[in-house]
Scaffold this motif. Structure first.
Motif, PDB file in Angstrom:
ATOM      1  N   TYR A   1     -27.067 -22.338  13.272  1.00  0.00           N
ATOM      2  CA  TYR A   1     -25.818 -21.687  12.441  1.00  0.00           C
ATOM      3  C   TYR A   1     -24.787 -23.009  12.420  1.00  0.00           C
ATOM      4  O   TYR A   1     -24.171 -23.087  11.321  1.00  0.00           O
ATOM      5  CB  TYR A   1     -25.284 -20.543  13.324  1.00  0.00           C
ATOM      6  CG  TYR A   1     -23.871 -20.342  12.810  1.00  0.00           C
ATOM      7  CD1 TYR A   1     -23.796 -19.152  11.932  1.00  0.00           C
ATOM      8  CD2 TYR A   1     -22.622 -20.850  13.239  1.00  0.00           C
ATOM      9  CE1 TYR A   1     -22.607 -18.945  11.446  1.00  0.00           C
ATOM     10  CE2 TYR A   1     -21.542 -20.413  12.705  1.00  0.00           C
ATOM     11  CZ  TYR A   1     -21.292 -19.450  11.968  1.00  0.00           C
ATOM     12  OH  TYR A   1     -20.151 -19.166  11.433  1.00  0.00           O
TER      13      TYR A   1
ATOM     14  N   ASN B   1     -23.287 -24.448   8.880  1.00  0.00           N
ATOM     15  CA  ASN B   1     -21.784 -24.573   8.900  1.00  0.00           C
ATOM     16  C   ASN B   1     -21.240 -25.511   8.336  1.00  0.00           C
ATOM     17  O   ASN B   1     -20.676 -25.833   7.261  1.00  0.00           O
ATOM     18  CB  ASN B   1     -21.098 -23.966  10.047  1.00  0.00           C
ATOM     19  CG  ASN B   1     -19.645 -23.767  10.011  1.00  0.00           C
ATOM     20  OD1 ASN B   1     -19.119 -23.060   8.941  1.00  0.00           O
ATOM     21  ND2 ASN B   1     -18.863 -24.244  10.809  1.00  0.00           N
TER      22      ASN B   1
ATOM     23  N   MET C   1     -23.683 -15.701   6.654  1.00  0.00           N
ATOM     24  CA  MET C   1     -23.037 -16.399   7.965  1.00  0.00           C
ATOM     25  C   MET C   1     -22.014 -15.732   8.815  1.00  0.00           C
ATOM     26  O   MET C   1     -21.708 -15.797   9.753  1.00  0.00           O
ATOM     27  CB  MET C   1     -22.635 -17.925   7.680  1.00  0.00           C
ATOM     28  CG  MET C   1     -23.681 -18.566   6.904  1.00  0.00           C
ATOM     29  SD  MET C   1     -22.912 -20.441   6.558  1.00  0.00           S
ATOM     30  CE  MET C   1     -22.564 -21.058   8.323  1.00  0.00           C
TER      31      MET C   1
ATOM     32  N   ALA D   1     -24.160 -13.444  10.970  1.00  0.00           N
ATOM     33  CA  ALA D   1     -24.879 -14.321  12.281  1.00  0.00           C
ATOM     34  C   ALA D   1     -23.612 -14.615  12.952  1.00  0.00           C
ATOM     35  O   ALA D   1     -24.038 -14.327  14.186  1.00  0.00           O
ATOM     36  CB  ALA D   1     -25.192 -15.441  11.266  1.00  0.00           C
TER      37      ALA D   1
ATOM     38  N   SER E   1     -23.220 -25.762  19.409  1.00  0.00           N
ATOM     39  CA  SER E   1     -22.795 -25.694  18.250  1.00  0.00           C
ATOM     40  C   SER E   1     -22.282 -27.025  17.828  1.00  0.00           C
ATOM     41  O   SER E   1     -22.458 -27.560  16.555  1.00  0.00           O
ATOM     42  CB  SER E   1     -21.787 -24.776  18.116  1.00  0.00           C
ATOM     43  OG  SER E   1     -21.182 -24.554  16.817  1.00  0.00           O
TER      44      SER E   1
END
Length: 257
Positions: free
Chosen positions: A58, A62, A149, A152, A187
């Protein structure tokens, strides 16, 4: 910026005045947990490992989406201002999808919702991959990706709360902050890696910010970074979700309580 700032303030106030503590600690033990013990607690939770991989994907998506759109607008569409309506469509779709995420999750279940999200992302890329110079394709890409997204994001954050419950049930200690910290670190590292990929690929393709018109190799790279590269990452996310045991583990925990 003013609009988004107001949205953030209103959202924060709404959460502050309406949220109630739902967690009841299973143990009153507040002693410090050794670092290696805490890591072992996390690694032994399969849902946390799978969710971490999902969050890494993710984070990459992004970064690629939010960064590459500006390059695409400037050097493919010929105007940096063209990014504004594309990102506006992305933002509006994200808000709508966020509101729909919980009902969809309740209807389909967590795993199926995450699968649905990955499929939407992949499908939304097909037209753009086939025709990256089409205005319809870039808007379709943005809307589908935004919806995907947003779903998610809601799913992996809800999983994070469930994982804290699972870890506590198994080990008798609650480590919400460590779960969140590790996820956020993953992330950020994913975004850093995606940024290195993007800048390295553009440099190798001959991109030069001083040029008003980029060489064809750089243009093709920009299209790839907005098209088939995220599509491949979304396929990896889809594969990861098939092994996500969050619902099964939560059901087993409820049966033991």
């Amino acid at each position: 910026a003013i609009v988004m700032g107001c949205v953030c303030i209103v959202g924060s106030l709404a959460h502050y005045f309406t949220t109630r503590e739902r967690v009841q600690q299973e143990s009153e033990d507040n002693s410090k947990i050794p670092f290696l013990t805490a890591v072992k607690m996390l690694v032994s939770c399969r849902s946390w490992v799978i969710n971490m991989l999902y969050i890494i994907c993710y984070g990459m998506l992004n970064l690629l989406v939010m960064s590459t759109v500006n390059y695409y607008a400037t050097y493919v569409l010929g105007s940096g201002a063209a990014a504004t309506p594309i990102l506006a469509a992305f933002l509006v779709t994200s808000v709508v999808a966020t509101l729909l995420a919980s009902p969809i999750d309740r209807k389909l279940g967590r795993r199926k919702t995450m699968i649905f999200s990955a499929i939407i992302h992949i499908v939304g890329k097909i037209w753009f991959v086939l025709d990256p110079y089409s205005m319809g394709a870039i808007y379709c890409n943005g809307i589908f990706v935004a919806f995907s997204m947003a779903l998610a994001f809601v799913c992996f954050n809800t999983n994070r709360n469930n994982i804290a419950d699972l870890v506590e049930h198994k080990n008798g200690r609650r480590i919400d902050s460590l779960v969140s910290t590790c996820d956020n670190l993953a992330s950020k590292l994913a975004k850093a890696g995606a940024n290195l990929l993007m800048t390295g690929a553009l440099a190798a393709a001959g991109f030069n910010a001083e040029l008003p018109t980029q060489p064809q190799g750089a243009v093709d790279t920009i299209c790839a970074l907005l098209g088939w590269v995220p599509m491949i990452v979304a396929c990896i996310m889809l594969l990861i979700v098939f092994f996500h045991p969050i619902e099964k583990e939560m059901e087993e925990m409820k049966q033991k309580v």
